[in-house]
Each structure stands twice: as structure tokens, then as C-alpha cells.
Design a protein around this motif. Structure first.
Motif, PDB file in Angstrom:
ATOM      1  N   THR A  84     -19.841  24.520  18.027  1.00  0.00           N
ATOM      2  CA  THR A  84     -20.745  23.342  18.516  1.00  0.00           C
ATOM      3  C   THR A  84     -21.661  23.248  18.223  1.00  0.00           C
ATOM      4  O   THR A  84     -22.619  24.202  17.623  1.00  0.00           O
ATOM      5  CB  THR A  84     -19.922  22.744  20.343  1.00  0.00           C
ATOM      6  OG1 THR A  84     -20.551  21.347  20.101  1.00  0.00           O
ATOM      7  CG2 THR A  84     -20.722  24.407  21.022  1.00  0.00           C
TER       8      THR A  84
ATOM      9  N   LYS B 133     -25.520  22.555  20.181  1.00  0.00           N
ATOM     10  CA  LYS B 133     -26.542  22.575  21.745  1.00  0.00           C
ATOM     11  C   LYS B 133     -26.391  21.312  22.332  1.00  0.00           C
ATOM     12  O   LYS B 133     -26.714  21.256  23.864  1.00  0.00           O
ATOM     13  CB  LYS B 133     -28.021  22.694  21.147  1.00  0.00           C
ATOM     14  CG  LYS B 133     -29.098  22.778  22.941  1.00  0.00           C
ATOM     15  CD  LYS B 133     -30.327  23.698  22.412  1.00  0.00           C
ATOM     16  CE  LYS B 133     -30.830  23.720  23.179  1.00  0.00           C
ATOM     17  NZ  LYS B 133     -32.595  24.628  23.171  1.00  0.00           N
TER      18      LYS B 133
ATOM     19  N   SER C 245     -24.255  18.754  22.504  1.00  0.00           N
ATOM     20  CA  SER C 245     -23.180  19.260  23.135  1.00  0.00           C
ATOM     21  C   SER C 245     -22.914  19.437  25.008  1.00  0.00           C
ATOM     22  O   SER C 245     -22.279  18.416  25.645  1.00  0.00           O
ATOM     23  CB  SER C 245     -22.187  19.613  22.440  1.00  0.00           C
ATOM     24  OG  SER C 245     -22.012  21.031  22.614  1.00  0.00           O
ATOM     25  N   GLY C 246     -23.463  20.529  25.084  1.00  0.00           N
ATOM     26  CA  GLY C 246     -23.989  21.107  26.294  1.00  0.00           C
ATOM     27  C   GLY C 246     -22.493  21.580  26.845  1.00  0.00           C
ATOM     28  O   GLY C 246     -21.947  22.343  27.686  1.00  0.00           O
ATOM     29  N   ILE C 247     -21.963  22.029  25.517  1.00  0.00           N
ATOM     30  CA  ILE C 247     -20.688  23.395  25.741  1.00  0.00           C
ATOM     31  C   ILE C 247     -21.206  24.210  25.357  1.00  0.00           C
ATOM     32  O   ILE C 247     -21.802  24.882  24.466  1.00  0.00           O
ATOM     33  CB  ILE C 247     -19.724  23.259  24.794  1.00  0.00           C
ATOM     34  CG1 ILE C 247     -19.065  21.335  25.209  1.00  0.00           C
ATOM     35  CG2 ILE C 247     -19.120  24.215  25.090  1.00  0.00           C
ATOM     36  CD1 ILE C 247     -18.140  21.382  23.723  1.00  0.00           C
ATOM     37  N   GLN C 248     -20.857  25.532  26.593  1.00  0.00           N
ATOM     38  CA  GLN C 248     -21.453  27.342  26.865  1.00  0.00           C
ATOM     39  C   GLN C 248     -20.806  27.594  27.267  1.00  0.00           C
ATOM     40  O   GLN C 248     -20.752  28.906  27.005  1.00  0.00           O
ATOM     41  CB  GLN C 248     -22.625  26.831  27.785  1.00  0.00           C
ATOM     42  CG  GLN C 248     -24.294  25.780  27.676  1.00  0.00           C
ATOM     43  CD  GLN C 248     -24.613  26.043  28.736  1.00  0.00           C
ATOM     44  OE1 GLN C 248     -24.951  26.603  29.697  1.00  0.00           O
ATOM     45  NE2 GLN C 248     -25.950  24.903  28.838  1.00  0.00           N
ATOM     46  N   SER C 249     -19.258  27.307  27.607  1.00  0.00           N
ATOM     47  CA  SER C 249     -18.065  28.369  27.984  1.00  0.00           C
ATOM     48  C   SER C 249     -16.588  27.377  27.710  1.00  0.00           C
ATOM     49  O   SER C 249     -16.831  26.413  27.268  1.00  0.00           O
ATOM     50  CB  SER C 249     -18.316  28.559  29.255  1.00  0.00           C
ATOM     51  OG  SER C 249     -17.854  27.289  30.825  1.00  0.00           O
TER      52      SER C 249
ATOM     53  N   ASP D 225     -15.724  24.578  29.438  1.00  0.00           N
ATOM     54  CA  ASP D 225     -16.124  23.302  29.283  1.00  0.00           C
ATOM     55  C   ASP D 225     -15.486  22.655  27.840  1.00  0.00           C
ATOM     56  O   ASP D 225     -16.249  21.533  28.453  1.00  0.00           O
ATOM     57  CB  ASP D 225     -18.205  23.446  29.022  1.00  0.00           C
ATOM     58  CG  ASP D 225     -18.854  24.447  29.910  1.00  0.00           C
ATOM     59  OD1 ASP D 225     -18.755  24.424  30.972  1.00  0.00           O
ATOM     60  OD2 ASP D 225     -19.918  24.927  29.907  1.00  0.00           O
TER      61      ASP D 225
ATOM     62  N   VAL E  60     -24.249  25.717  18.182  1.00  0.00           N
ATOM     63  CA  VAL E  60     -24.049  27.171  18.949  1.00  0.00           C
ATOM     64  C   VAL E  60     -22.552  27.490  19.479  1.00  0.00           C
ATOM     65  O   VAL E  60     -21.559  26.645  18.717  1.00  0.00           O
ATOM     66  CB  VAL E  60     -23.892  25.948  20.291  1.00  0.00           C
ATOM     67  CG1 VAL E  60     -23.337  27.067  21.522  1.00  0.00           C
ATOM     68  CG2 VAL E  60     -24.863  26.041  20.940  1.00  0.00           C
TER      69      VAL E  60
ATOM     70  N   VAL F 277     -19.687  29.534  21.052  1.00  0.00           N
ATOM     71  CA  VAL F 277     -18.856  29.298  22.656  1.00  0.00           C
ATOM     72  C   VAL F 277     -18.941  30.695  22.876  1.00  0.00           C
ATOM     73  O   VAL F 277     -18.062  31.317  22.011  1.00  0.00           O
ATOM     74  CB  VAL F 277     -18.203  28.614  22.791  1.00  0.00           C
ATOM     75  CG1 VAL F 277     -17.634  28.788  24.707  1.00  0.00           C
ATOM     76  CG2 VAL F 277     -18.569  27.191  22.790  1.00  0.00           C
TER      77      VAL F 277
ATOM     78  N   VAL G 226     -23.187  36.747  19.314  1.00  0.00           N
ATOM     79  CA  VAL G 226     -22.427  35.884  20.476  1.00  0.00           C
ATOM     80  C   VAL G 226     -21.035  37.096  20.273  1.00  0.00           C
ATOM     81  O   VAL G 226     -20.439  36.919  19.366  1.00  0.00           O
ATOM     82  CB  VAL G 226     -21.852  34.734  19.904  1.00  0.00           C
ATOM     83  CG1 VAL G 226     -20.789  34.543  21.228  1.00  0.00           C
ATOM     84  CG2 VAL G 226     -23.181  33.847  20.023  1.00  0.00           C
TER      85      VAL G 226
END
Length: 334
Positions: free
Chosen positions: A141, A143, A145-149, A152, A228, A230, A263
Motif C-alpha cells: 500500500t 503511506k 492510505s493510512g493502512i498499517q496492519s 486495517d 508501505v 504491511v 518488515v
């Protein structure tokens, strides 16, 4: 008396001719014999090989092209790489006889030979050549998008790979250990290239991509967006491996796609498979050509392909031609 002598001469001549024809049928014209495949094809009959790979944005396609060039140079067989929907489709392509060699994930090869998940019937016409390198499951994804997990992803538009692909199976299993299903996301069945395009134009929020890192399509995305990947939490990784043993712990290293830190994630292994009826000598020569010319493969993933690891995670029966080569080299499965 003369007639009797003529008959004896004729009988002897026929016997000699018959013996000559029999010996000629057993030989290959230069004092040797030729191996035959299950369908009666000899090694010398194989003039052309198609290698089923994946989409142009993944790792299979460029590696397949490099392998095809090596096979041409080393064996004289006219080989070429063809695009496809990757693992699951490749097993069906081989079974239909539309290619002779293909890339696949070890998990998908297992499903195919056992007739599970996306395979309604067992595919028994395919054998293993070698395993190659870890195929990392990357949840991609940006940054913004706000998806971190993984959690999410709920309610988001997410590409889970093409229908019937290995990537889709990976997505379903990873969501499963997080207490989710495909119904919890807005799933899209897109190729790697289309997934990246969707992230760039905002039509999708994230994408599951199962491929060797760095993956070309994701590298392209990192040129214009802050990528990002995840992470998957350690307890979820352990739960996944316990239920599906063909997974292994993996990571996307710091610096890949300009990532600030490493990651944690999981991987399966990429492998090469072949039709069972491909002659033993052909598969032997193909296996030998690839593993003894890896220095000619310019893709970064080639550095992870090692002769000593070629049977690690081999999930299906090995083709006799490949077995012959690895036996000669003393390579054993772990």
C-alpha cells in the motif's frame, strides 16, 4: 538341388536383413540409445520448449526469459517464456499440454497434485524440477492510505491476485489467521501490474503480491509513491505456519522500495515444474543448463537460487531427469 540352394540363400538373407533392421531400430544411428518419455517421445524429438511464467510485472517472467536463453544456448532447444496468470494457471497449462515447463509456488503445486482448494481434480501429469527462492507475500500500500496492519484492510478495496492464482490463496489464508475472510474486504482480482496501477490512480487501497523481492511492479510504484509493506505480527505468522506448514518466516529488507526499516512477513518457495512425459534426458539437460549457468541470470533474485537448496521445500514428486542431475551432484532434500 539348385532350387534348394536358392531357398537356403534367400532364407539366410532375410534373417540377416531382419537382424540389421532390429539393431537399427534399437540404436540412434551413432552407437547409443535414446531415452523415451512416457508418451514415447525421445530426447532428440524435443526441439521446442514453452516456459509458462506469470505477468510481466512479477519475478517469474524475467527469470523465465533468462532461463529460456540459457536453455537455447546450452541445449540447442528453442525455448521461450510465455506470460500467464502464474502458479495455479500454470499447473493447468502444463496439464493441458500447452507448455512443457512452468513456474509455480510450492503450495499451489501441492494443491494441484492433491486436488485441493482451486483444483477440483488431481493433476498427476506434473513433476518437480527444483525449488528456487523464497516468494515473499507482500501486502503493498502507500503511506497516504493510512493502512498499517492487516486488520486495517477491513472494508478497503484490496487486490488479492488474479482468480485462481497462488496469491489469492495466500491472501485468503493470511486473512483467515486474522479472523477475516474475503467478505471483509472489497476484493479485486488483478494482476501485479494492474494492482500497482490501481494503487497509483486511487481505485484500490492495497494489494497482495506474492513474488520474489524486489518485485518490478512494486519498484515502479516506489518511484512515485511512498510504499508501505504491511507487517504480519509474529503470533499470526506462527499460527499461519502451524496450520499451513509450507509457509516460512520471511522479511522485506530495509531499503527495498525505499523502506525505512525491515518488515516481517511470510513466504512460500518458487519452483520449476515440468510435464511428466517430458523425456528424462531433456529435463536432465535443462536442469543442468540452468544450475550451471546462474551467473548469466542478471535478475537480483538469481543470487538466492543455490544448487544446495534446490530440493528444499520440494512439495511434489521429482521428475526422474532432475533427480538424475541432483543425485550426480549429491544434492539431497532437507
Amino acid at each position: 538341388m539348385v532350387g534348394l540352394k536358392k531357398r537356403k540363400w534367400f532364407t539366410s538373407a532375410v534373417a540377416v536383413l531382419s537382424l540389421s533392421l532390429l539393431l537399427g531400430a534399437c540404436g540412434n544411428g551413432n552407437g547409443g540409445t535414446e531415452k523415451e518419455g512416457a508418451d514415447g517421445k525421445k530426447d532428440s524429438d524435443v526441439k521446442f520448449l514453452s516456459i509458462a511464467t506469470g505477468g510481466t510485472g512479477g519475478t517469474y517472467y524475467p527469470l523465465g526469459g533468462a532461463f529460456a536463453d540459457i536453455i537455447k544456448d546450452e541445449t540447442g532447444i528453442d525455448a521461450n517464456a510465455i506470460t500467464s496468470g502464474a502458479s495455479a494457471e500454470n499447473m493447468a497449462i502444463l496439464d493441458a499440454g500447452d507448455a512443457e515447463v512452468a513456474f509455480a509456488q510450492t503450495d499451489i503445486a501441492t494443491y494441484a497434485t492433491e486436488g485441493k482448494l482451486m483444483f477440483k481434480e488431481k493433476i498427476e501429469s506434473v513433476k518437480g524440477i527444483a525449488t528456487l527462492y523464497p516468494e515473499t507475500i507482500q501486502i503493498v500500500t502507500t503511506k497516504k492510505s493510512g493502512i498499517q496492519s492487516v486488520e486495517d484492510l477491513k472494508g478497503k478495496v484490496v487486490s488479492v491476485g488474479e482468480a485462481g492464482s497462488g496469491t489469492r490463496a495466500n491472501a485468503e489464508q493470511i486473512l483467515e489467521v486474522h479472523g477475516m475472510t474475503l467478505d471483509d474486504i472489497k476484493a479485486r482480482n488483478l494482476s501485479f501490474d494492474d494492482s500497482v496501477s490501481g494503487i497509483q490512480d486511487g481505485t484500490i487501497d492495497a494489494a497482495f503480491i506474492t513474488a520474489g523481492t524486489p518485485t518490478g511492479a512494486v519498484e515502479s510504484l516506489s518511484a512515485t509513491e511512498e510504499v508501505v509493506i504491511v507487517p504480519i505480527a509474529e503470533d499470526k505468522i506462527n499460527a499461519l505456519i502451524e496450520k499451513y506448514p509450507y509457509y516460512a518466516k520471511d522479511e522485506v529488507p530495509q531499503g527495498t522500495y525505499k523502506l525505512a526499516e525491515t518488515v516481517p512477513t511470510v513466504a512460500v518457495r518458487a519452483m520449476l515444474v515440468a510435464r511428466e512425459d517430458l523425456p528424462e534426458d531433456t529435463v536432465y539437460n535443462v536442469t543442468k543448463a540452468i544450475f550451471e549457468n546462474l551467473d548469466k541470470v542478471k535478475h537480483a533474485k538469481a543470487q538466492q537460487i543455490k544448487l544446495e537448496n534446490a530440493l528444499d521445500g520440494m512439495s511434489i514428486e521429482l521428475h526422474p531427469g532432475a533427480k538424475k542431475y541432483f543425485d550426480e551432484k549429491g544434492v539431497k532434500a532437507e
